[in-house]
Design an enzyme around this catalytic site. Structure first.
Site, mmCIF file in Angstrom:
data_model
loop_
_atom_site.group_PDB
_atom_site.id
_atom_site.type_symbol
_atom_site.label_atom_id
_atom_site.label_comp_id
_atom_site.label_asym_id
_atom_site.label_seq_id
_atom_site.Cartn_x
_atom_site.Cartn_y
_atom_site.Cartn_z
ATOM 1 N N GLY A 148 0.882 -1.136 0.102
ATOM 2 C CA GLY A 148 0.101 -0.319 -0.050
ATOM 3 C C GLY A 148 0.904 1.263 -0.148
ATOM 4 N N TYR A 172 -14.888 -3.809 8.337
ATOM 5 C CA TYR A 172 -13.794 -3.225 8.329
ATOM 6 C C TYR A 172 -12.999 -3.325 9.587
ATOM 7 C CZ TYR A 172 -9.987 0.464 8.357
ATOM 8 O OH TYR A 172 -8.778 0.955 8.110
ATOM 9 N N GLY A 224 -1.421 7.646 0.294
ATOM 10 C CA GLY A 224 -1.826 8.001 1.731
ATOM 11 C C GLY A 224 -0.661 7.584 2.900
ATOM 12 N N ILE A 225 -0.982 6.904 3.779
ATOM 13 C CA ILE A 225 0.112 6.650 4.960
ATOM 14 C C ILE A 225 1.295 6.016 4.175
ATOM 15 C CG2 ILE A 225 0.526 5.580 7.084
ATOM 16 C CD1 ILE A 225 -2.419 6.005 7.875
ATOM 17 N N GLY A 226 1.037 4.834 3.517
ATOM 18 C CA GLY A 226 1.989 4.023 2.762
ATOM 19 C C GLY A 226 2.930 5.065 2.103
#
Length: 293
Positions: free
Chosen positions: A16, A171, A20-22
């Site tokens: 990922g 989730y 985003g965060i990745g």
């Protein structure tokens, strides 16, 4: 800003990593000089991100691993592609995640959120574990979430949620699985030089859920002003990946670069062991590929 400090003599693999965060974590690690293997399911996007990181950090030690975490066969290809480089692996960051508004089934017949968020990383970690152990001290980091608090047990009777599918519940269920996996793997690796920890990045504005057509994109935009940036959300991941303060810590959860205890049911030893055993059956691999300590 280009990297002027002495490169870290480390190799990291990040799932990922193209959003985003990745992506923010990958940039931070690249800035430190870490050699990176980035998992991407889209070649064009992967190349764009790789070029972007190289340009911004000056770190040219980046490699793309193509694959789709919603397919177990593809996960195997990712692992094999990495191993073919014959490189050590000091940091495995299981960061990728998916959030669906509607129930989706993978090519292997599994509910997609549970499959991508947990099962794929369970398999990938085990396929790479011998390499990780061989070059210790090394670290495995699973990106979990405070959403695990919204469910208090794994639904072992219906892991595919054929009944009662509710997006946030499913989730949260997958995020609880991340924590239980962390707890059990850390137990199995107690005698090794590998640490295993989880990270709760907090509430972050990422691309999570934007694949859910127009509605998902609208919700994401409405929420963005109330969420922290991916760069801030990535700080804890970077910290647990690299800080000497956590080099001997394993089986813990971190938020805001500090240890944060999850709910008690997220470290339940019986549930952790049962989830491991079921996950092993789901990936249908030879027992030699799984950490059976």
């Amino acid at each position: 800003m280009r990297n002027k400090q002495r490169p870290m003599d480390k190799v990291a693999l990040i799932t990922g990593a193209t959003n985003g965060i990745g992506l923010a974590t990958a940039k931070a690690l690249a800035q430190m000089g870490v050699e990176l293997f980035l998992v991407s399911r889209n070649l064009e996007k992967g190349k764009k991100v790789s070029d972007e990181i190289k340009s911004e950090t000056g770190n040219q030690r980046l490699h793309l691993l193509m694959g789709d975490l919603s397919s177990l066969a593809s996960v195997r290809q990712i692992a094999q592609s990495f191993l073919s480089y014959n490189r050590p692996l000091h940091i495995l960051l299981n960061n990728a995640g998916v959030f669906n508004l509607k129930r989706r089934i993978t090519i292997d017949g599994h509910e997609e959120m549970f499959a991508v968020n947990h099962i794929a990383h369970f398999l990938l970690t085990n396929l790479l574990l011998n390499r990780i152990k061989a070059c210790g001290p090394s670290r495995i980091i699973n990106v979990a979430s405070g959403a695990h608090m919204l469910v208090n047990q794994i639904n072992f009777a219906d892991l595919n949620f054929e009944k009662g599918f509710r997006p946030l519940k499913v989730y949260s269920h997958s995020k609880l699985a991340n924590l239980l996996f962390t707890h059990e793997l850390a137990r199995r690796l107690e005698a090794s030089t590998v640490t295993v920890n989880s990270v709760d990045p907090g509430e972050v504005a990422t691309g999570l859920g934007t694949q859910n057509s127009f509605l998902g994109r609208v919700i994401s935009r409405l929420m963005k002003p109330f969420l922290q940036s991916p760069e801030k959300g990535a700080r804890t991941s970077v910290y647990v990946c690299t800080s000497p303060n956590v080099k001997d810590i394993s089986g813990r959860n971190f938020r805001g670069c500090k240890e944060k205890k999850p709910k008690p049911w997220a470290t339940n030893p019986e549930a952790s062991k049962q989830l491991w055993e079921i996950s092993q059956k789901w990936v249908e691999v030879d027992g030699k590929e799984i950490c059976n300590n």
